[in-house]
Structures are given as structure tokens and as C-alpha cells.
Design a protein around this motif. Structure first.
Motif, mmCIF file in Angstrom:
data_model
loop_
_atom_site.group_PDB
_atom_site.id
_atom_site.type_symbol
_atom_site.label_atom_id
_atom_site.label_comp_id
_atom_site.label_asym_id
_atom_site.label_seq_id
_atom_site.Cartn_x
_atom_site.Cartn_y
_atom_site.Cartn_z
ATOM 1 N N SER A 746 0.840 -1.199 0.000
ATOM 2 C CA SER A 746 0.000 0.000 0.000
ATOM 3 C C SER A 746 0.875 1.248 0.000
ATOM 4 N N GLY A 747 0.306 2.332 -0.476
ATOM 5 C CA GLY A 747 1.028 3.595 -0.518
ATOM 6 C C GLY A 747 1.302 4.142 0.874
ATOM 7 N N LEU A 748 2.228 5.095 0.953
ATOM 8 C CA LEU A 748 2.617 5.668 2.238
ATOM 9 C C LEU A 748 1.448 6.372 2.918
ATOM 10 N N ILE A 749 0.654 7.127 2.156
ATOM 11 C CA ILE A 749 -0.480 7.862 2.739
ATOM 12 C C ILE A 749 -1.497 6.898 3.337
ATOM 13 N N LYS A 750 -1.776 5.824 2.604
ATOM 14 C CA LYS A 750 -2.732 4.836 3.089
ATOM 15 C C LYS A 750 -2.224 4.160 4.357
ATOM 16 N N LYS A 751 -0.937 3.836 4.383
ATOM 17 C CA LYS A 751 -0.363 3.197 5.579
ATOM 18 C C LYS A 751 -0.458 4.119 6.798
ATOM 19 N N ILE A 752 -0.151 5.413 6.594
ATOM 20 C CA ILE A 752 -0.240 6.364 7.711
ATOM 21 C C ILE A 752 -1.679 6.494 8.186
ATOM 22 N N ALA A 753 -2.629 6.599 7.227
ATOM 23 C CA ALA A 753 -4.043 6.782 7.573
ATOM 24 C C ALA A 753 -4.604 5.583 8.323
ATOM 25 N N VAL A 754 -4.271 4.359 7.857
ATOM 26 C CA VAL A 754 -4.869 3.147 8.435
ATOM 27 C C VAL A 754 -4.070 2.638 9.631
ATOM 28 N N ASP A 755 -2.754 2.460 9.453
ATOM 29 C CA ASP A 755 -1.938 1.816 10.486
ATOM 30 C C ASP A 755 -1.632 2.719 11.672
ATOM 31 N N TYR A 756 -1.703 4.012 11.473
ATOM 32 C CA TYR A 756 -1.320 4.928 12.560
ATOM 33 C C TYR A 756 -2.498 5.787 13.038
ATOM 34 N N ILE A 757 -3.056 6.597 12.120
ATOM 35 C CA ILE A 757 -4.113 7.522 12.555
ATOM 36 C C ILE A 757 -5.372 6.766 12.975
#
Length: 788
Positions: A746-757
Motif C-alpha cells: 500500500s502507498g505511504l499515505i494509506k499506511k499512515i491513515a490506516v496503520d497509525y491515525i
């Protein structure tokens, strides 16, 4: 003709006759309720009383603007008295075009059964077009008494716009982002309004003590703000009756002082009512005049709160209060201040307090402070309401919502949001230390909310009101003619405080959209991984397990089908309860769902499976109160369904229905089809038949493809007794603890949105079990991880 009608009725069978007889009075009752919600008629005395009460709720923010408009318009003083005339002319016509014409006489009509604000507009649109990003709508939702919508001719402009909005998902997402931007700016407004109002009111102390340090004024403002936010958990039920008299007294004072100043100082300022002075103002000042629009904009701040704080006041009452009291008093106040400034150009920074006659100075200071507190309270309450609406629509993490009044449903308190607002408000007040920079920030937030409202009103006027496109163009053109110049002016002041609401809004927007994205993906996973009914029926009445006494409430996002969590549960545990109820809690685009229409219940599979589905429907203003026994309401709804089901079976022509929904020769055409095979019964005896694919009542003879035989020997009394025994044996609430993870690659933005935020928000938000007051000893969490 009569014989045809009789044969048609005979063909449909006695079930149809019973259905019509039962539905007839409910249709009358639904019509009565809809008329009550839509066409509230009030006596003249009641309208005037409500107009008086609306002063304390709706107009406090707009009424305190004279405290800080001129000092933000001319922060470096006045060089030419003609500039004051031009600025006053801009204020007069801005008040006329935006609050009076746009909001009071147009936008207020777009309320959702008395509810205002950005989400109310969005809810109206969601009822008239399928723009919901979570596709859980069902036709039975449209039968609610609070669910009003229009029908369109296929070739009409409204129908074409509806199809255009529904055509692609990116349009739905763009509309949602627009709504969220307006919402986040409104939250920023809830931070900046108390800061600038209280600080401006506290500034009056320095007039009588000119040598006093500005830090003392800030300290006084911070103390008032801390007290204001600390008292929120008590609600406004006990002191709310004071708000309207305080604001009325404030308007009378500023109007009278303004009229006195016009007579005392310079009546020539009345020239400003000629709009030609606006042209002269810009021709003379050019760049400086344009940037001063950021200060003049503050004269119409509070207008967006006027719509958000509408509550249940009738539009006529608000219109009367504004046109007879608020509008004239504001015009007198601004004109009087302009007259004073023309004669005393060096006092522009504190013109309001210096223009007050000495004999009433301190009483006016006290009333000004009280009015600032009332205005702040109204904005804070509106922010709580906005968060509640966002939460209901799946755009905000679950937070604790406290109901603070037994009399008024809309009075709520959200502890987490309250303390966040307080910290940010104090940080803004103590950080900037002057009204000019706070005013720049405030103006940025307000004008963006106004622009969002204008853009949302376009589809509202076309789809909901079905207005002619020329009228829509006139409304949009006049609104943008005022708002776009103001927006361009605040852009010049981003580095002078205007960046604050942008940062606050960006942070909230990131959190809200990440949460909504995760909610949508979780729902899509549940939809795609739901279990087929064939698999459930193949397990037999025992579901391949030991059925232990008790009732299991399985909570799911789905309003149809068997959720994946259930198959995950029964494949890992050797037993399941004697009665299984799938509970779906669904929020609809209506402001509230009447209690008698809240629950829809139906049976899943044969009777001897003892499986039910219950859909609990809520509006965005409905609250889960501590004294609500959600478990009892669920059980009562199921018991009522069993009774009504037996009544319908007693009137049916035949008990034989096939597994795939095909009728026998005697069964009615309308009763069961492949996509319409369920008895859906709401708790107000609303007998209807809905398509969920899983409500199958098999025949008394073996069903084709299966050896299941209906357990028809159990009477209604016996089944109710069985349900009560299961309830006494114990009730367990089964929740799915779903964890989202981004797929590999997955893209970086998607990873930040799902896995972190999203993961962080999921950890800190309230559990559903807490919201529905489920005791810990009756709670069972089933964990599952899926990748998106």
C-alpha cells in the motif's frame, strides 16, 4: 369494475386485507406525525415568546461583534474620516446581504426539521440523493415519519442533477470533504469566538485604568474562559432562562448608545447608507481598503452560528427577532461608533467603550461581559452538537456524550471535546495577546463556513426545493459577490493570525476523514465476507453446536446477511446460545427517529433455529442515555414481533413457502419474492415486507434441497415462554473487535491513515459496549484482523 376489484382482492388473499386494515390507521398516524414535524403552527403570542427566547441562543455571537469590528478594521488608526464612512457603508450592506437576505430569509428555510448547520444540509441531500458513502440505506428507512423527501420527473433538472451526483464515487467523496471542511471550520469558530468575545469585553477594564498592563486583561479573560469551560458539565438548563434577557438588554444598550452618539457627535455619518461610498472607499484606499475587509468581515461573524444554533425555534420567530430587534440595533451601534470615531480619530482601538456615557459605563461593561459569555456558550454548545452529528454519520471517533437536561433533548456535553476547546482557546488568547490577530483568525474561519454553506445550498435549492435555475444563479451570484472579496482579503492576513483556523481545521479534517475511511473499509469488509444463508441452513437447527440456554446479541454493521464475526465465532467455540439475535445499529440522515419506530425485527431461518435480526435506527440528534435499557428494548421488540408474526400467519392462505421465495398456488403474489421475502415488523405495528435474503419461513413439508421441517408445534405462548426462560438464563452481548491493517504494497499515505491515525483513534475512542451501557460481565469481544 366492482367485480374486478373484488376478484383482485380475492386474488391477493386475506393477508392483504389484514395488512391494509393494520396499515390504514398507521398511515393516518404517520401523516399526523409528519404534519406535526413539518408544519408546526404557532399562535402569535407563542411566536413572539419564542422570538424573545431565540435572542439568547441564536444571536449572541452576532450581537457582540461591535466590540471589535472597528479596531480590527483600522488597527493603525484613522487618517481620513471619509474612510470611516466607507467602512460603515460596507458594514451596513454586508449585514443586509448576508445575515438578513441570505441567512434569515433563505438559508434558514433549509433546516432539517428545526436543525441547522452544515450536517443538517448534508442530511437533507442524503435523503434526496444516494450520496451516502456507506451504502447501508434501505427502502424501509424512507417510511419513517421524520424521513421526508421529494420525487422527481425523469426529465426534470432535479432528476438530472441527482443522477449526476450519484454517478461516481469521487463526487460523493468530494461532497463529503466539502461538508467536513465546513464542519472543521465551525469547530475552529467554537475556539475563536470565546477568545475574541471575552478578550474584547475584558478590554473595557483598561479604559478606566489606562496604565494597567495588557497582561492583566489577558489574565482576566483566561480566568473567565476557564470558568466558562469548567461549568459546561452542569449544562445551561438552570441558567438558560437568563440568556435571552441579557442579550435583549445588550441590544437595547448598544442601540441606545449608538443613537445617542449619532446625535451627540456627527449625524453626517448617515451618508454611509448611500452605497456609493463603498466605491469611493475602494477608489481612494485601493490596497489598504481591500485588506481592511478582513476587519469589516467581523461585523457578520456569528451569522454562520445563527444557522447552526437554530435548534427547534421556528424560522418565523428567528426572522421576527432579527428584523425587529437585532438588525436595527446593530445598525445603530455601528453608525454611532462611526460618528464617535469621525470626531475622535485617535480612539479607534477602543472606540466602543470610549463612546459609552460615563454614567452607564460600568453597567454596560458588566452586560458586555455577560453577553460575551452567552455568545461563547452558544458557540460551544453548537460545537458539541456538530461533533454529535459527525459521530452519528461515521465521521468522528466515538466519544462520551452526556445529556445535561431532562427537559431539552438537544442540550449535551462532550467532556473530551470541552477540554480540547478550552486548551486551544486559552492558547489562542494568551498566545496572540491582541484582538487584531485573533480577529484575522476568526474571519478566516467564518468566511470559509459561509462559502461552504453557499455551495451546499445550490443542490439543496435544486433537489429539495426544486427552485428555478435562475433563482439559484441569483442567490449564488449575490452570495459569492460578497463572500469571495472577503475570502481574498483574509488570504492577505494568513501570516497575521489567519493560519490558526487553517491548522486547526486541517488537523480535525485529517482525523475525521481517516476515521470515516476506516469505517467505510470496515463496512465493505463485512459486506464482502458475510456468510450465505445456505451455509447456516446446512448446519441445521443446532447450527452444528451445542445450544446452551441464554440469549446472544451479536452486534454487526450489516442490516442484512449473517456477519463474518458469527462464522468466526461458531468455528472457534463449541457452543452458542439458544436464541441468537443479530443487532445492527444504524444511523439515518434524519435528525431523530421516534422511539416507536426505532426497531425493525425479523426472523432468520426456520422457527426452530431461534435466530432473529434487529435493526436499531437512530437519527443524528438521538442520544444513548444512561437510563435507557437498550437490552430491554431489544427483547421487547422481539417479543412483539413474535406476537405480530402469529397474527399474520393466522390470516394467511397457506403456510407453504419455498426456500428461494417461490409461492405456492395459494400464496399471494406480493408476499415473498426472491428479493422480497421477509416479514419486517417495527415496534409500532408497522407491518411490511423487506428484502434481506435471510428471512425464510419454510413449509410444513420438507423443503427442497434440505431436510428441514418447520417446528410448527410450538405455539406463540410457548415461544414467548421459551424466550423469557432464555433471558432469565443469561444474556451475552457479542461485539467484534475488528482491527484494520494496510495491505503490503500500500502507498505511504494509506499506511499512515490506516496503520497509525485510524489505529490510534480506535484505541482511544469509546467502545460500543460502553455507549449501550452493556455490563462487563455480559460482554464478549471477538477479535479479527483484516487488511485493506
Amino acid at each position: 369494475m366492482a367485480s374486478e376489484m373484488v376478484s383482485e382482492e380475492t386474488k391477493k388473499g386475506s393477508m392483504w386485507v389484514l395488512d391494509q386494515n393494520l396499515d390504514q390507521p398507521m398511515e393516518e398516524e404517520a401523516g399526523r406525525l409528519k404534519n406535526m414535524y413539518r408544519e408546526k403552527k404557532f399562535s402569535l403570542v407563542l411566536v413572539l415568546r419564542l422570538a424573545f427566547q431565540s435572542l439568547g441562543v441564536v444571536f449572541g455571537d452576532l450581537g457582540t461583534s461591535p466590540l471589535y469590528v472597528f479596531c480590527n478594521t483600522f488597527p493603525k488608526g484613522v487618517k481620513d474620516p471619509e474612510d470611516v464612512i466607507g467602512a460603515l457603508s460596507l458594514i451596513i450592506y454586508s449585514l443586509t446581504l448576508i445575515p438578513l437576505l441570505k441567512y434569515v430569509f433563505v438559508v434558514l428555510r433549509a433546516n432539517d426539521n428545526g436543525q441547522g448547520g452544515t450536517f443538517a444540509l448534508y442530511s437533507l441531500l442524503r435523503r434526496h440523493a444516494k450520496i451516502n458513502t456507506i451504502p447501508n440505506q434501505h427502502r424501509t428507512d424512507e417510511e419513517l415519519t421524520t424521513y421526508s423527501r421529494q420525487t422527481y420527473d425523469e426529465n426534470s433538472l432535479a432528476a438530472k442533477i441527482k443522477r449526476w451526483l450519484e454517478a461516481h464515487s469521487y463526487k460523493k467523496n468530494a461532497l463529503l470533504i466539502l461538508v467536513l471542511v465546513g464542519t472543521c471550520m465551525a469547530i475552529g469558530d467554537g475556539i475563536l469566538t470565546p477568545a475574541i468575545s471575552v478578550l474584547s469585553a475584558s478590554g473595557g477594564i483598561k479604559i478606566d485604568h489606562p496604565k494597567m498592563s495588557n497582561d492583566v486583561v489577558i489574565l482576566v479573560a483566561v480566568v473567565i474562559l476557564v470558568g466558562l469551560f469548567s461549568m459546561q458539565h452542569y449544562g445551561t438548563d438552570k441558567v438558560g432562562w437568563l440568556f435571552a434577557p441579557i442579550v435583549l438588554l445588550w441590544f437595547i444598550l448598544i442601540g441606545a448608545i449608538g443613537a445617542l452618539n449619532i446625535w451627540k457627535y456627527d449625524s453626517s455619518v448617515l451618508r454611509a447608507y448611500n452605497p456609493v461610498y463603498i466605491y469611493r472607499y475602494f477608489r481612494r484606499g485601493k490596497a489598504n481598503s481591500w485588506t481592511s475587509l478582513g476587519g469589516i468581515l467581523l461585523s457578520i461573524t456569528g451569522t454562520e452560528a445563527l444557522f447552526a444554533d437554530l435548534c427547534h425555534f421556528p424560522v418565523l420567530a428567528v426572522q421576527i427577532a432579527f428584523t425587529l430587534i437585532v438588525f436595527p440595533c446593530l445598525l445603530l451601534a455601528y453608525t454611532g461608533q462611526a460618528a464617535y470615531i469621525v470626531s475622535n480619530g485617535g480612539h479607534v482601538l477602543d472606540a466602543f467603550y470610549r463612546s459609552i456615557p460615563g454614567i452607564i459605563y460600568w453597567p454596560t461593561f458588566v452586560v458586555a461581559t455577560a453577553a460575551a459569555v452567552v455568545a461563547s456558550q452558544a458557540t460551544i454548545s453548537a460545537t458539541f452538537s456538530i461533533i454529535k452529528q459527525a459521530l452519528a454519520l461515521g465521521c468522528f471517533p466515538r466519544v462520551k456524550v452526556v445529556h445535561t437536561s431532562k427537559k431539552f433533548l438537544g442540550q449535551i456535553y462532550i467532556p473530551d471535546i470541552n477540554w480540547i476547546l478550552m486548551v486551544l482557546c486559552i492558547a489562542v488568547t494568551a498566545g496572540f495577546k491582541n484582538r487584531s490577530q485573533i480577529g484575522n483568525a476568526y474571519g478566516t474561519a467564518v468566511v470559509i463556513v459561509m462559502l461552504v454553506t453557499t455551495f451546499l445550498m445550490v443542490p439543496i435549492m435544486l433537489l429539495v426545493w426544486r427552485s428555478h435555475w435562475i433563482l439559484v444563479a441569483i442567490f449564488t451570484g449575490l452570495s459569492l459577490l460578497v463572500e469571495l472579496p472577503y475570502f481574498s482579503a483574509v488570504l492577505f492576513k494568513i501570516d497575521q493570525g489567519g493560519w490558526v483556523p487553517l491548522v486547526i481545521a486541517a488537523a480535525f479534517l485529517l482525523l475525521m476523514y481517516a476515521w470515516h475511511y476506516g469505517t467505510v473499509k470496515r463496512y465493505e469488509f463485512e459486506m464482502h465476507s458475510r456468510v450465505s444463508m445456505a451455509w447456516i441452513l446446512g448446519l441445521g437447527p443446532s447450527l452444528g453446536l451445542v445450544r446452551v440456554p441464554g440469549i446472544g446479541f451479536v452486534y454487526t454493521e450489516l442490516a442484512s446477511g449473517v456477519p463474518h464475526i458469527f462464522s468466526h465465532f461458531i468455528t472457534n467455540l463449541p457452543a452458542i446460545h439458544s436464541v441468537v439475535v443479530f443487532v445492527c445499529v444504524k444511523y439515518l440522515p434524519v435528525y431523530m427517529v421516534p422511539l416507536e419506530e426505532r426497531f425493525l425485527v425479523k426472523r432468520i431461518g426456520p422457527k426452530n433455529f431461534h435466530m432473529f435480526r434487529c435493526v436499531a435506527r437512530f437519527g443524528y440528534k438521538d442520544l444513548h442515555k444512561k437510563d435507557d435499557d437498550f437490552e430491554k428494548m431489544l427483547f421487547d421488540s422481539i417479543s412483539l414481533f413474535v406476537r405480530l408474526e402469529s397474527m399474520m400467519e393466522g390470516y394467511s392462505d397457506s403456510d407453504e413457502y419455498s426456500l428461494c421465495g417461490q409461492q405456492t398456488e395459494k400464496s399471494a403474489d406480493f408476499l415473498f419474492t426472491e428479493n422480497d421475502n421477509a416479514n419486517t415488523v417495527s415496534s409500532n405495528i408497522d407491518l411490511s415486507y423487506s428484502s434481506y435474503h435471510d428471512s425464510i419461513i419454510p413449509s410444513q413439508s420438507p423443503v427442497r434441497g434440505n431436510s428441514l421441517v418447520r417446528s410448527s408445534g410450538q405455539t406463540v405462548g410457548e415461544e414467548l415462554d421459551f424466550l423469557n426462560r432464555c433471558k432469565d438464563a443469561g444474556v451475552v452481548h457479542i461485539f467484534g473487535n475488528t482491527i484494520l491493517r494496510a495491505r503490503r504494497g500500500s502507498g505511504l499515505i494509506k499506511k499512515i491513515a490506516v496503520d497509525y491515525i485510524y489505529a490510534f483513534l480506535q484505541k482511544i475512542c469509546r467502545e460500543n459496549s460502553v455507549i449501550f451501557n452493556v455490563p462487563h460481565e455480559n460482554l464478549l469481544n471477538v477479535g479479527q484482523i483484516f487488511y485493506v
